[in-house]
Structure formats: structure tokens, C-alpha cells
Scaffold this motif. Structure first.
Motif, mmCIF file in Angstrom:
data_model
loop_
_atom_site.group_PDB
_atom_site.id
_atom_site.type_symbol
_atom_site.label_atom_id
_atom_site.label_comp_id
_atom_site.label_asym_id
_atom_site.label_seq_id
_atom_site.Cartn_x
_atom_site.Cartn_y
_atom_site.Cartn_z
ATOM 1 N N GLU A 88 0.828 -1.214 0.000
ATOM 2 C CA GLU A 88 0.000 0.000 0.000
ATOM 3 C C GLU A 88 0.850 1.246 0.000
ATOM 4 O O GLU A 88 1.919 1.269 0.608
ATOM 5 C CB GLU A 88 -0.881 0.028 1.256
ATOM 6 N N SER A 89 0.347 2.292 -0.657
ATOM 7 C CA SER A 89 1.060 3.569 -0.695
ATOM 8 C C SER A 89 0.464 4.534 0.320
ATOM 9 O O SER A 89 -0.753 4.578 0.504
ATOM 10 C CB SER A 89 0.956 4.178 -2.092
ATOM 11 N N HIS A 90 1.327 5.305 0.949
ATOM 12 C CA HIS A 90 0.901 6.306 1.923
ATOM 13 C C HIS A 90 1.548 7.620 1.539
ATOM 14 O O HIS A 90 2.775 7.714 1.500
ATOM 15 C CB HIS A 90 1.354 5.901 3.335
ATOM 16 N N ARG A 91 0.723 8.643 1.280
ATOM 17 C CA ARG A 91 1.291 9.900 0.816
ATOM 18 C C ARG A 91 1.754 10.756 1.990
ATOM 19 O O ARG A 91 1.060 10.886 3.002
ATOM 20 C CB ARG A 91 0.239 10.663 -0.006
ATOM 21 N N ILE A 92 2.937 11.336 1.838
ATOM 22 C CA ILE A 92 3.428 12.340 2.782
ATOM 23 C C ILE A 92 3.222 13.674 2.071
ATOM 24 O O ILE A 92 3.926 13.982 1.103
ATOM 25 C CB ILE A 92 4.924 12.137 3.122
#
Ligand code: DHB
Length: 397
Positions: A88-92
Motif C-alpha cells: 500500500e502507498s501512503h502519501r506524505i
């Protein structure tokens, strides 16, 4: 041998990469004379593939000091990155978290902009020099000996020497062992870096952690992309054909609906990395800046940004000395520069250890690492810590 031809300047700058040229440029704007000595040819530096992320402070210095606004026109502003783990991708979101951005603009272009500006301003930059050596840094009159591209031997006399001659610095080696301390850290990984002819896979950079190792998806243009995957430091690029390379990326990044866009690999290199700091960054009349004094692992792209920060602080010291006669800012150069160097050392170490997978990782260390990544992305404070460091801390003391 005929005698050396003597020339004089105020600041002799050893190293004509981005740090040396930036220092020369900033000094010239204040009427301070410098001569830059560089072993490589201008073309060779222009063809070296280097990292691509500029902090907002670096961009501001380039634009505000009139080097070029090409970074704003041709560079891409990035308002965030993605951390990808467990599929999964998590945006900063940098803008939301700290109100700042970074620019994707390769270091090679920074060099070309600086070289063009120094040339247009009539700056004295001696590319393709040989037999460079520095003398007299302990006493009152430092000199740089070099042979220029035409084979003429020179003795360059200066008030100060700036050693911006990169990670294999000759300048650094002239400082007696008793007067310096070196800090080292080795890492059990390296990066396999490629340029590929492919469309962008993502608008923003993806820093991916997986059980198979780290990968970084970056960009260059609409049609050429820059990517890296974690490899063994002893890896030989010749053992990797395109299919094997793409398989390495797929196994680290693809999944849950995300698929990298692939294409022919047009450049491949293994980047070895380590952390190194030389302290203090001054010895007598010699001031070290950039990679000559410190190297960081590439995770987080701090190398060039740190070098430019050193130069900004060194410039302030030199400018103040020539305007007022006071050495106060020169005397605190090392402490001021090192303040940020150690923050960046920590950030690069932290990003590296959080995202890479040691070959011998046991179940505990793998699960702990996911706990660390989760603790960063699930907390606004955690994300803001990363965002502040990535986009660049405010100018130091
Ligand atoms: C790039 C390199 C880095 O080390 C990084 O952290 C981000 C981007 C690059 O070359 O694009």
C-alpha cells in the motif's frame, strides 16, 4: 623546470562541481575574487548522472542569486512523496504538513546552470587541471599549485582556500590527523540505479519497502525515468539484463493494482554508500565544503543540498570578513555547517534503515520495521517530521 607562473586571488576554490561554482558565483556578486580549479572537464561533469531532488532552500538560492530560473521552468515541483510498504502507498503531503515543496531537477542541470553563469560573468574556472596540490594552509599564505589544460604550471596565491573537491578530497588529506576526527558508518547495501526509456509510472516519487528489499521510483522527463533498487554492494551491473532488472522492481513495487511502466534500460550503475563526516570543517586557512567534508547515503537526496548549505554559510563568513575585517563568522563556520550536517546524517541513516531490508533480517526485525513505518504514516507528527527533514530544515544558526 621553468618556474611556476604566479597568479593571485582572494579565495582559491578547489573543485568546480556545484558547491565550488556556487561559492565562486556568490562571492563574485559581492565583488570578491576567486579562482576555481577542477580536475575534470566541463563536459565530463555535465555527463555524470546524479541525484535529482532540490530542497526549497537550494532552489531559492539558485533563483534569488540569479544563477537561473530554469529550475522553476524545467524542474518539477513535488508537493509530496509516497511511502509504499505491505503493498500500500501512503502519501506524505509536504504542503499540508509543513507548507513546503521540493523540486525534481537533476544535479547535472544545476552544474550546467552554474557553469554557464560563471562563464557569462567572466569567472575564472580552470577545468581539466592536473597535478593540483595545496600548500601553506597552516600559516599565513595558502597557495594552490596546478597545471592548467594547456600544460602551464601555476602557483595560485590566495587569502583562503575552499576545499570543495568531493568525496575523494585532496584538500581534506592535507589536514594533520591530530587536528581532525573522522566519523564513519558502513551499510550492508548499495543501490542499483537505472535510467529507462519509459513513461512516468507515478507523478510523485515512490520510496518502497518490501520483504525483497527497497526500491525508489523517481523521474527525469516524460520519456526517461530514474529508478533504483537495493542490491549487494558487490553487485556487477553486467550480470543484470533488462528482464532481470524489471523483475527486481516488480517484486518490490508492483501489487494491489499498481504496475510500473517498463522500457529499455539505457544506463545502469551500482551506487555504493556510506556515512562520513570530517570535523572540524576548517583547518587554518582551509575550509572544507560539501562531499569533501561529509557524505550521506542517497536515501532522501541530501548530498547536494548539504553542499549548497555549506557554501551559503561559508559565503556569509567570507563576505563578512571582506566587508568588516571580522573573522567571527568564519570562526563559527564549522559549527554552523555541522549543525545541519548531523541532522542530515541522521535523516539519511533513518530513511535508509527504515526502508531497506538487511539480507539477514529475521522475523522480528521485519515486523519491527513495519511497525516503524506504520508509526510514521499513521501519525501527523510522524509524517510532519519526515516532511520537514525531506524538504529541508530552515537555515541554521
Ligand atoms: C533521486 C535520488 C535520491 O537519492 C532520492 O532520494 C530521490 C531522488 C533521483 O535521482 O531522482
Amino acid at each position: 623546470m621553468a618556474g611556476r607562473k604566479v597568479i593571485t586571488t582572494q579565495v582559491a576554490i578547489v573543485g568546480g562541481g556545484p558547491a565550488g561554482l556556487m561559492l565562486s558565483h556568490l562571492l563574485a556578486k559581492e565583488g570578491i575574487d576567486s579562482t576555481v580549479i577542477e580536475l575534470r572537464s566541463r563536459q565530463e561533469i555535465s555527463e555524470t548522472v546524479r541525484a535529482g531532488i532540490l530542497e526549497h532552500g537550494t532552489v531559492n538560492l539558485l533563483v534569488d542569486s540569479g544563477v537561473s530560473d530554469r529550475v522553476l521552468r524545467d524542474g518539477d515541483r513535488h508537493d509530496g512523496i509516497e511511502l509504499r510498504f505491505n503493498g500500500e502507498s501512503h502519501r506524505i503531503d509536504f504542503q499540508d504538513l509543513v507548507g513546503e515543496s521540493v523540486w525534481l531537477y537533476p544535479q547535472t542541470d544545476v552544474f550546467m546552470d552554474l557553469a554557464a553563469r560563471r562563464e557569462a560573468d567572466g569567472g575564472d574556472v580552470r577545468y581539466s587541471a592536473t597535478d593540483t596540490s595545496i600548500h601553506g594552509i597552516h600559516g599565513g599564505s595558502p597557495t594552490v599549485w596546478f597545471t592548467d589544460a594547456d600544460g602551464t604550471d601555476y602557483e595560485l596565491r590566495a587569502d583562503f582556500i575552499a576545499g570543495a573537491d568531493g568525496s575523494r578530497s585532496h584538500c581534506r588529506m592535507q589536514i594533520p590527523e591530530a587536528d581532525r576526527k573522522w566519523y564513519f558508518h558502513e551499510y550492508p547495501f548499495a543501490w542499483f540505479g537505472i535510467l529507462a526509456e519509459a513513461p512516468r509510472s507515478s507523478e510523485e516519487l515512490i520510496y518502497a519497502n518490501s520483504a525483497n528489499g527497497f526500491a525508489l521510483i523517481s523521474q527525469r522527463t516524460e520519456t526517461v525515468q530514474r529508478m533504483y533498487f537495493q542490491c549487494d554492494p558487490g553487485e556487477d551491473v553486467n550480470n543484470w539484463d533488462d528482464e532481470r532488472i524489471w523483475e527486481a522492481f516488480r517484486s518490490r513495487v508492483n501489487g494491489n493494482g499498481f504496475e510500473l511502466k517498463e522500457g529499455p534500460v539505457i544506463d545502469k550503475t551500482v551506487l555504493k554508500f556510506r556515512s562520513f563526516v570530517h570535523t572540524p570543517m576548517r583547518h587554518g586557512k582551509l575550509f572544507l565544503a560539501g562531499d569533501a567534508a561529509h557524505t550521506v547515503p542517497p536515501t532522501g537526496a541530501k548530498g547536494l543540498n548539504l553542499a549548497i548549505q555549506d557554501v551559503r554559510v561559508l559565503f556569509e563568513g567570507l563576505d563578512s570578513f571582506y566587508k568588516t575585517g571580522s573573522t567571527r563568522l568564519l570562526d563559527v563556520y564549522s559549527d554552523r555547517a555541522l549543525d545541519r550536517v548531523w541532522k542530515a546524517q541522521h535523516f539519511s541513516y533513518w530513511m535508509t534503515s527504515m526502508l531497506h531490508t538487511p539480507a539477514e533480517a529475521d522475523d522480528f526485525s521485519r515486523a519491527r520495521q513495519l511497525g516503524e513505518l506504520n508509526s510514521v504514516v499513521s501519525s501527523r507528527h510522524g509524517r510532519a517530521y519526515l516532511a520537514e527533514a525531506y524538504t529541508g530544515w530552515p537555515a541554521g544558526r
